[in-house]
Write an enzyme that holds these catalytic residues in place. Sequence first.
Site, PDB file in Angstrom:
ATOM      1  N   LYS A  11       0.822  -1.223   0.000  1.00  0.00           N
ATOM      2  CA  LYS A  11       0.000   0.000   0.000  1.00  0.00           C
ATOM      3  C   LYS A  11       0.860   1.280   0.000  1.00  0.00           C
ATOM      4  O   LYS A  11       2.069   1.237   0.271  1.00  0.00           O
ATOM      5  CB  LYS A  11      -0.949  -0.051   1.201  1.00  0.00           C
ATOM      6  CG  LYS A  11      -1.980  -1.174   1.082  1.00  0.00           C
ATOM      7  CD  LYS A  11      -3.067  -1.049   2.134  1.00  0.00           C
ATOM      8  CE  LYS A  11      -4.097  -2.147   1.994  1.00  0.00           C
ATOM      9  NZ  LYS A  11      -5.248  -1.962   2.922  1.00  0.00           N
ATOM     10  N   TYR A  51     -12.408  -1.897  -4.530  1.00  0.00           N
ATOM     11  CA  TYR A  51     -12.968  -2.005  -3.171  1.00  0.00           C
ATOM     12  C   TYR A  51     -14.491  -1.890  -3.156  1.00  0.00           C
ATOM     13  O   TYR A  51     -15.074  -1.590  -2.107  1.00  0.00           O
ATOM     14  CB  TYR A  51     -12.341  -0.942  -2.273  1.00  0.00           C
ATOM     15  CG  TYR A  51     -10.946  -1.317  -1.782  1.00  0.00           C
ATOM     16  CD1 TYR A  51     -10.740  -2.450  -0.999  1.00  0.00           C
ATOM     17  CD2 TYR A  51      -9.846  -0.535  -2.089  1.00  0.00           C
ATOM     18  CE1 TYR A  51      -9.481  -2.801  -0.544  1.00  0.00           C
ATOM     19  CE2 TYR A  51      -8.568  -0.882  -1.633  1.00  0.00           C
ATOM     20  CZ  TYR A  51      -8.400  -2.014  -0.859  1.00  0.00           C
ATOM     21  OH  TYR A  51      -7.154  -2.364  -0.394  1.00  0.00           O
ATOM     22  N   ASN A 114      -2.367  -0.184   6.455  1.00  0.00           N
ATOM     23  CA  ASN A 114      -1.948  -1.447   7.087  1.00  0.00           C
ATOM     24  C   ASN A 114      -0.967  -2.237   6.208  1.00  0.00           C
ATOM     25  O   ASN A 114      -0.921  -3.459   6.247  1.00  0.00           O
ATOM     26  CB  ASN A 114      -3.168  -2.280   7.490  1.00  0.00           C
ATOM     27  CG  ASN A 114      -4.052  -2.653   6.307  1.00  0.00           C
ATOM     28  OD1 ASN A 114      -3.805  -2.233   5.189  1.00  0.00           O
ATOM     29  ND2 ASN A 114      -5.072  -3.453   6.563  1.00  0.00           N
ATOM     30  N   HIS A 117      -2.441  -5.509   1.215  1.00  0.00           N
ATOM     31  CA  HIS A 117      -3.726  -6.171   0.963  1.00  0.00           C
ATOM     32  C   HIS A 117      -3.414  -7.545   0.402  1.00  0.00           C
ATOM     33  O   HIS A 117      -2.468  -7.698  -0.370  1.00  0.00           O
ATOM     34  CB  HIS A 117      -4.558  -5.381  -0.063  1.00  0.00           C
ATOM     35  CG  HIS A 117      -5.680  -6.198  -0.637  1.00  0.00           C
ATOM     36  ND1 HIS A 117      -6.895  -6.320  -0.014  1.00  0.00           N
ATOM     37  CD2 HIS A 117      -5.750  -6.987  -1.749  1.00  0.00           C
ATOM     38  CE1 HIS A 117      -7.663  -7.138  -0.718  1.00  0.00           C
ATOM     39  NE2 HIS A 117      -6.986  -7.554  -1.786  1.00  0.00           N
ATOM     40  N   GLU A 128      -9.129 -10.428  -8.725  1.00  0.00           N
ATOM     41  CA  GLU A 128      -8.206  -9.326  -8.417  1.00  0.00           C
ATOM     42  C   GLU A 128      -6.962  -9.385  -9.321  1.00  0.00           C
ATOM     43  O   GLU A 128      -6.486  -8.359  -9.788  1.00  0.00           O
ATOM     44  CB  GLU A 128      -7.813  -9.378  -6.938  1.00  0.00           C
ATOM     45  CG  GLU A 128      -8.962  -8.994  -6.020  1.00  0.00           C
ATOM     46  CD  GLU A 128      -8.655  -9.120  -4.534  1.00  0.00           C
ATOM     47  OE1 GLU A 128      -9.528  -8.765  -3.734  1.00  0.00           O
ATOM     48  OE2 GLU A 128      -7.553  -9.571  -4.164  1.00  0.00           O
TER      49      GLU A 128
HETATM   50  P1  CMP Z   1      -7.671  -4.540   2.825  1.00  0.00           P
HETATM   51  O1  CMP Z   1      -7.198  -5.932   3.010  1.00  0.00           O
HETATM   52  O2  CMP Z   1      -7.011  -3.721   1.790  1.00  0.00           O
HETATM   53  O3  CMP Z   1      -9.257  -4.578   2.506  1.00  0.00           O
HETATM   54  C1  CMP Z   1     -10.138  -3.511   2.830  1.00  0.00           C
HETATM   55  C2  CMP Z   1      -9.462  -2.443   3.602  1.00  0.00           C
HETATM   56  O4  CMP Z   1     -10.282  -1.504   4.243  1.00  0.00           O
HETATM   57  C3  CMP Z   1      -8.680  -3.074   4.729  1.00  0.00           C
HETATM   58  O5  CMP Z   1      -7.563  -3.773   4.215  1.00  0.00           O
HETATM   59  C4  CMP Z   1      -8.341  -1.863   5.579  1.00  0.00           C
HETATM   60  O6  CMP Z   1      -7.083  -1.274   5.279  1.00  0.00           O
HETATM   61  C5  CMP Z   1      -9.418  -0.850   5.173  1.00  0.00           C
HETATM   62  N1  CMP Z   1     -10.138  -0.302   6.309  1.00  0.00           N
HETATM   63  C6  CMP Z   1     -10.159   1.003   6.635  1.00  0.00           C
HETATM   64  N2  CMP Z   1     -10.883   1.201   7.714  1.00  0.00           N
HETATM   65  C7  CMP Z   1     -11.347  -0.007   8.123  1.00  0.00           C
HETATM   66  C8  CMP Z   1     -12.148  -0.450   9.191  1.00  0.00           C
HETATM   67  N3  CMP Z   1     -12.649   0.388  10.091  1.00  0.00           N
HETATM   68  N4  CMP Z   1     -12.399  -1.774   9.288  1.00  0.00           N
HETATM   69  C9  CMP Z   1     -11.909  -2.640   8.368  1.00  0.00           C
HETATM   70  N5  CMP Z   1     -11.123  -2.263   7.321  1.00  0.00           N
HETATM   71  C10 CMP Z   1     -10.857  -0.962   7.216  1.00  0.00           C
END
Ligand code: CMP
Length: 140
Positions: A11, A51, A114, A117, A128
């Site tokens: 990311k 998303y 985070n 993904h 994807e």
């Molecule tokens: P990812 O695996 O990229 O898939 C969806 C993303 O939404 C997740 O990782 C998080 O980085 C993001 N996200 C942001 N806010 C939240 C939240 N409150 N709860 C869950 N996912 C979140």
Amino acid sequence: MPIEKTFSIIKPEAVKNKISGKIISMFEDNGFTILAQKKISMTQDQARHFYAVHKDRPFYNDLVKFMTSGPVIVQVLEKENAIADNRSLMGATNPSEAAEGTIRKDYGTNVEANAVHGSDAPDTAQSEIAFFFSGLEFTG
Ligand code: CMP
């Protein structure tokens, strides 16, 4: 166990903080082969589409904004049981809840930033991968 492909994104904050190499090493140290990899800047439309499953969640707009805030590295990773193994290696979505030794624990900042993904199931892995890569871009 079957050989699988999974889709991964390093990311924007991880790319910006120059820790993409450390994350790639974690994939390789844990037995993943990088079949394809490229640095891209996601468009708003791509991020919204990617998303779309979260479109009714309160964090959707911020997530799209974050994912288009800078370049990302998209990858196709391969190994036995790649999808589940990558989810274990990434750790919990929220880095503060992620286990020791996971990518998100070591390199994630918060639930949005985070670090990585990874696909959550075979059907999402397939869609994807197809969204970002042509089969011609894979090398064993
Ligand atoms: P990812 O695996 O990229 O898939 C969806 C993303 O939404 C997740 O990782 C998080 O980085 C993001 N996200 C942001 N806010 C939240 C939240 N409150 N709860 C869950 N996912 C979140």
